[in-house]
Design a protein around this motif. Structure first.
Motif, PDB file in Angstrom:
ATOM      1  N   PRO A 257      -2.687   4.509   9.538  1.00 16.62           N
ATOM      2  CA  PRO A 257      -2.509   4.817  10.959  1.00 16.62           C
ATOM      3  C   PRO A 257      -1.662   3.807  11.727  1.00 16.62           C
ATOM      4  O   PRO A 257      -1.071   4.151  12.768  1.00 16.62           O
ATOM      5  N   GLU A 258      -1.564   2.584  11.225  1.00 16.08           N
ATOM      6  CA  GLU A 258      -0.744   1.583  11.915  1.00 16.08           C
ATOM      7  C   GLU A 258       0.741   1.725  11.599  1.00 16.08           C
ATOM      8  O   GLU A 258       1.561   0.945  12.090  1.00 16.08           O
ATOM      9  N   GLY A 259       1.091   2.694  10.777  1.00 24.57           N
ATOM     10  CA  GLY A 259       2.497   2.931  10.510  1.00 24.57           C
ATOM     11  C   GLY A 259       2.997   2.401   9.184  1.00 24.57           C
ATOM     12  O   GLY A 259       4.192   2.468   8.894  1.00 24.57           O
ATOM     13  N   HIS A 260       2.101   1.883   8.352  1.00 18.30           N
ATOM     14  CA  HIS A 260       2.496   1.347   7.056  1.00 18.30           C
ATOM     15  C   HIS A 260       2.466   2.448   5.990  1.00 18.30           C
ATOM     16  O   HIS A 260       1.499   3.198   5.890  1.00 18.30           O
ATOM     17  N   ARG A 261       3.518   2.541   5.184  1.00 17.10           N
ATOM     18  CA  ARG A 261       3.531   3.400   4.002  1.00 17.10           C
ATOM     19  C   ARG A 261       3.159   2.527   2.801  1.00 17.10           C
ATOM     20  O   ARG A 261       3.884   1.613   2.432  1.00 17.10           O
ATOM     21  N   LEU A 262       2.014   2.793   2.215  1.00 16.14           N
ATOM     22  CA  LEU A 262       1.511   2.007   1.096  1.00 16.14           C
ATOM     23  C   LEU A 262       1.744   2.751  -0.215  1.00 16.14           C
ATOM     24  O   LEU A 262       1.486   3.953  -0.309  1.00 16.14           O
ATOM     25  N   ARG A 263       2.189   2.034  -1.227  1.00 17.04           N
ATOM     26  CA  ARG A 263       2.373   2.585  -2.570  1.00 17.04           C
ATOM     27  C   ARG A 263       1.516   1.739  -3.519  1.00 17.04           C
ATOM     28  O   ARG A 263       1.781   0.547  -3.708  1.00 17.04           O
ATOM     29  N   LEU A 264       0.487   2.356  -4.084  1.00 18.85           N
ATOM     30  CA  LEU A 264      -0.507   1.606  -4.845  1.00 18.85           C
ATOM     31  C   LEU A 264      -0.621   2.115  -6.278  1.00 18.85           C
ATOM     32  O   LEU A 264      -0.646   3.324  -6.525  1.00 18.85           O
ATOM     33  N   LEU A 265      -0.703   1.172  -7.211  1.00 16.84           N
ATOM     34  CA  LEU A 265      -1.038   1.483  -8.593  1.00 16.84           C
ATOM     35  C   LEU A 265      -2.549   1.431  -8.747  1.00 16.84           C
ATOM     36  O   LEU A 265      -3.217   0.653  -8.056  1.00 16.84           O
ATOM     37  N   ARG A 266      -3.090   2.248  -9.638  1.00 15.11           N
ATOM     38  CA  ARG A 266      -4.544   2.284  -9.821  1.00 15.11           C
ATOM     39  C   ARG A 266      -4.902   1.933 -11.265  1.00 15.11           C
ATOM     40  O   ARG A 266      -4.375   2.525 -12.199  1.00 15.11           O
TER      41      ARG A 266
ATOM     42  N   PRO B  99      -0.621  -3.336  -5.252  1.00 15.74           N
ATOM     43  CA  PRO B  99       0.646  -2.960  -4.608  1.00 15.74           C
ATOM     44  C   PRO B  99       1.717  -2.645  -5.645  1.00 15.74           C
ATOM     45  O   PRO B  99       1.890  -3.383  -6.611  1.00 15.74           O
ATOM     46  N   ALA B 100       2.427  -1.548  -5.427  1.00 15.02           N
ATOM     47  CA  ALA B 100       3.480  -1.145  -6.364  1.00 15.02           C
ATOM     48  C   ALA B 100       4.819  -1.776  -6.032  1.00 15.02           C
ATOM     49  O   ALA B 100       5.748  -1.690  -6.832  1.00 15.02           O
ATOM     50  N   ASP B 101       4.933  -2.397  -4.863  1.00 22.62           N
ATOM     51  CA  ASP B 101       6.198  -3.041  -4.482  1.00 22.62           C
ATOM     52  C   ASP B 101       5.903  -4.131  -3.457  1.00 22.62           C
ATOM     53  O   ASP B 101       4.788  -4.263  -2.935  1.00 22.62           O
ATOM     54  N   ASP B 102       6.915  -4.942  -3.168  1.00 21.31           N
ATOM     55  CA  ASP B 102       6.761  -6.082  -2.250  1.00 21.31           C
ATOM     56  C   ASP B 102       6.424  -5.626  -0.835  1.00 21.31           C
ATOM     57  O   ASP B 102       5.634  -6.266  -0.134  1.00 21.31           O
TER      58      ASP B 102
END
Length: 278
Positions: A228-237, A254-257
């Motif tokens: 909701p704060e505007g961050h696009r997160l890309r996560l490995l599981r 995290p999948a990227d910096d």
């Protein structure tokens, strides 16, 4: 009345093009995919027997028949495992009376200690029904404001299929829904699965029931979240099975910096500690 096994075989048969099996594509087909008689011939069983399996009138096919159907359907290794699992629970289901019960929510103290070692990382303990049993402060920070943890006993499936915010939070909502519905078939017991579906199906509607019947083995790629704060997160599981309790420890990386920086920012804004949900 059908069975999970029959539903899966029928769904896979409908998805196969006759040409891929070296069969001619006949005109004016009543239904898409491979004809029942063609699959029966490929598997070396009678059409009448295959019909009984698909319609749930035969719930105990032998391992040889199950393997022959897997070969004829050209199943991948993960799909073969799922077929064998469905054959197992279908056979068990015909000999017991299903009494819907909720699963245990107890998390072993040693598992909680392991989870605490992952702080301030992003991790949860969940079961196959989607109950979030414990989580780190990092997990709370990336889900804050989404509603996922608002319930006294949060459940990923209930949130995913009934909360409108989930369709914004999960960028690839359809893929995540496929994953969650597929994992329900790995419930600790038939009684647990019946308990959740009896409670959830009336409010989740066809989005859930269609996926349960389709038995599509999901492709588990990068999890993309819109915070909701505007961050696009890309996560490995990374998932670690806890077979004794039919639970899982899931660690999100995290999948990227850019995601690493966003997660760190969200953690600093949301201070907290490990939480176990009883």
């Amino acid at each position: 009345m059908g069975t999970p096994l029959g539903d899966f075989i029928r769904a896979r048969r409908d998805s196969i093009q006759p040409e891929s099996c070296g069969l001619p594509d006949r005109d004016r087909r009543r239904s898409p995919g491979l004809r029942r008689q063609d699959l029966a011939a490929q598997a070396g069983v009678s059409v009448e027997y295959l019909t009984r399996i698909e319609q749930g009138r035969d719930r105990n096919p032998s391992p040889a028949v199950v393997n022959a159907l897997a070969d004829a359907l050209r199943l991948s290794p993960s799909e073969r495992n799922h077929l064998r699992y469905l054959a197992k629970i279908t056979g068990e289901g015909c000999s017991v009376h299903i009494r819907p019960v909720p699963p245990s929510r107890h998390v072993r103290p040693s598992v909680l200690r392991t989870l605490s070692l992952l702080e301030p990382g992003v991790a949860i303990v969940t079961n196959r029904l989607g109950d979030v049993l414990a989580h780190t402060s990092g997990y709370r920070s990336i889900t804050e404001g989404t509603g996922l943890l608002d319930a006294a006993r949060p459940n990923l499936n209930r949130y995913l299929f009934t909360d409108p915010r989930a369709r914004t939070f999960f960028v690839d909502w359809d893929d995540v829904a496929d994953e969650q519905a597929f994992d329900l078939w790995q419930a600790p017991s038939l009684e647990n699965l019946e308990w959740l579906t009896a409670e959830l199906t009336p409010v989740a509607g066809p989005d859930l029931t269609r996926r349960l019947r389709r038995h599509a083995v999901p492709r588990r790629g990068v999890l993309r979240l819109d915070h909701p704060e505007g961050h696009r997160l890309r996560l490995l599981r990374e998932t670690f099975e806890l077979p004794a309790e039919a639970q899982q420890l899931v660690v999100f990386l995290p999948a990227d910096d850019r995601t690493a920086e966003a997660v760190d920012h969200l953690r600093r804004r949301s201070h907290g500690r490990l939480r176990s949900i009883s």
